[in-house]
Design an enzyme around this catalytic site. Structure first.
Site, PDB file in Angstrom:
ATOM      1  N   ASP A 158       2.251   1.763  -2.896  1.00  0.00           N
ATOM      2  CA  ASP A 158       2.369   1.541  -1.317  1.00  0.00           C
ATOM      3  C   ASP A 158       2.494   0.776  -0.968  1.00  0.00           C
ATOM      4  O   ASP A 158       2.794  -0.298  -0.215  1.00  0.00           O
ATOM      5  CB  ASP A 158       0.621   2.220  -0.631  1.00  0.00           C
ATOM      6  CG  ASP A 158       0.188   3.422  -1.602  1.00  0.00           C
ATOM      7  OD1 ASP A 158       0.930   3.644  -2.474  1.00  0.00           O
ATOM      8  OD2 ASP A 158      -0.610   3.720  -0.890  1.00  0.00           O
ATOM      9  N   GLU A 192      -4.401  10.976   2.531  1.00  0.00           N
ATOM     10  CA  GLU A 192      -4.415   9.907   2.382  1.00  0.00           C
ATOM     11  C   GLU A 192      -2.738   9.121   3.419  1.00  0.00           C
ATOM     12  O   GLU A 192      -1.932   9.737   3.362  1.00  0.00           O
ATOM     13  CB  GLU A 192      -4.191   9.415   0.929  1.00  0.00           C
ATOM     14  CG  GLU A 192      -3.108   8.995   0.003  1.00  0.00           C
ATOM     15  CD  GLU A 192      -3.459   9.191  -1.208  1.00  0.00           C
ATOM     16  OE1 GLU A 192      -4.857   8.155  -1.483  1.00  0.00           O
ATOM     17  OE2 GLU A 192      -2.417   9.001  -1.941  1.00  0.00           O
TER      18      GLU A 192
END
Length: 451
Positions: free
Chosen positions: A37, A202
């Protein structure tokens, strides 16, 4: 360079010229190890900072660190030492956002630099601050969690709202959704509201996005599903009943698009986004970041939509260019010499054709990659001609493909293993009807690693 007692990270990277097979030449990848990420992208004093989830000693997901790279133009990136290291910094160093405290609302400033403050942690948010321009970080209050949402939670993202700060955190309390918090000083946070949404999973991002002469707020999750609405200082409100998608591909952890965040404190009020692309790997690295895109909202026949287009700094990489104009193709094929790293721009006028296929690196056994327009969709994404024309922009790298159409109303990003297809480095366009290529330009792109 190894870990230091003064809190600086290590630099556990072997020498590389970034020319390994399948290594993107204008998509950022970590010098070595695993990345996933995008974390806390921000701008400070002429430098863009890109942090990211990182396992520097592994080619697969492992104990998370925060990797770090910097750029002065959003295109050429330089690897930096690790920013958050579990040997030094407390808590789970999972995904999160960050801001530049230019007004010292936190009161943490000491010296010449404005505080850069980042947020991480699972099942509670931990704060880290930097007073050296974003290289090294110190935990706030010994790593005490400043908020602890109910249920499982992670991925805090902080944003500026006029005179106050806001934070959005994903949690599954009562089902998927996000909790909003507000603060006057970036350190003491008050619960403001919860926005429940079954689809919202998320890595939330919450950003004020330009439209016409104004702005709206956009909330999206890791997969790029989004809603547009309004923020009243405590709650997000929208009249949308279902989300749209920023990137019209199959988005999941490890796909060609996931966990995008937008840069904080940009110098020109642009909304610039980068995501994780998880399907690229080589001998010493795994994963890369998507090419940065500029985003804005646009009114369309289907309603308000987020558009994504490559940042203008792409032009810094332009080398040799070739252009064709006024070509008519009827029930046939046309090949164009390309290369391994290039940009393709085309304006195509459709006549009686039902569609066309663009083949990248066609080989005798077939195509390494096809992009298909069937008259209604481009690789599955709805796309209608405007005044009978389609405008396409493709970015082709050694292991990546970005597709944009009609000024960013379609945005698709993929990892493509072109290394398995060593055929001609051409572009082939085939149609079963008639179309006119009003213009087609191929710009060879320089490697970002050779500046």
């Amino acid at each position: 360079m190894s870990a230091h007692t003064d809190g600086t990270g290590e630099f556990p990277y072997p020498e590389t010229d970034y020319q390994e097979t399948n290594r993107g030449q204008f998509h950022f990848s970590t010098r070595a190890g695993w990345m996933n990420d995008v974390n806390a992208p921000l701008y400070y004093r002429g430098v863009y900072h890109l942090y990211y989830q990182h396992a520097p000693h592994s080619l697969v997901w492992d104990t998370m660190h925060w990797g770090h790279a910097t750029s002065t133009d959003l295109v050429h990136w330089e690897q930096r030492p690790i920013a958050l290291d579990p040997k030094i910094h407390p808590g789970d160093l999972w995904s999160g956002g960050g801001v530049v405290d230019t007004e010292n609302t936190s009161g943490l400033k000491a010296g010449d630099h404005d505080p850069i403050i980042v947020y991480s942690g699972t099942n509670g948010v931990t704060v880290f601050s930097s007073l050296d321009g974003g290289d090294t970080f110190t935990p706030y209050d010994g790593g005490r969690k400043v908020v602890t949402p109910g249920g499982t939670s992670r991925d805090p993202k902080v944003f500026r709202d006029r005179e106050r700060w806001g934070m959005v955190v994903w949690s599954d309390e009562g089902g998927n959704g996000v909790d909003f918090y507000t603060s006057a000083n970036l350190l003491d946070w008050t619960f403001a509201s919860r926005f429940p949404a079954d689809w919202l999973f998320e890595c939330p991002n919450f950003v004020r996005m330009p439209i016409d002469d104004g702005h709206r707020w956009v909330l999206h999750d890791a997969g790029g599903q989004y809603l547009a609405g309004d923020w009243d200082g405590t709650a997000f409100r929208t009249d949308w009943t279902a989300p749209q998608k920023i990137n019209q591909t199959k988005t999941f952890a490890g796909a060609g698009y996931y966990a995008a965040l937008t840069f904080e404190n940009p110098p020109d009020d642009r909304v610039v986004s980068m995501a994780w692309q998880g399907e690229n790997r080589g001998s010493i690295w795994t994963g890369n970041a998507s090419f940065p895109v500029e985003q804005r909202l646009r009114h369309t026949a289907d309603g308000l939509r987020v558009t994504s287009t490559p940042i203008r700094e792409l032009a810094l990489l332009h080398e040799h260019s070739q252009q064709w104009t006024g070509l008519t193709i009827a029930n046939g094929k046309q090949r164009f010499p390309a290369g391994r790293a290039y940009e393709l721009q085309a304006t195509i006028a459709l006549a009686d054709t039902a569609g066309f296929t663009i083949r990248l690196r066609p080989a005798p056994e077939g195509a390494a990659r096809e992009i298909v327009y069937d008259g209604e969709t481009l690789d599955g994404a709805p796309l209608s001609p405007v005044d009978g024309k389609l405008r396409l922009q493709l970015l082709i790298d050694h292991g990546q493909l970005d597709v944009f159409a009609n000024d960013g109303i379609v945005y698709q990003s993929y990892n493509v293993n072109f290394g398995d297809h060593p055929g001609p480095t051409d572009v082939e366009l085939e149609t079963t009807g008639t179309l006119v290529i009003e213009s087609l330009t191929i710009n060879q792109l320089a490697s970002i690693w050779k500046h």
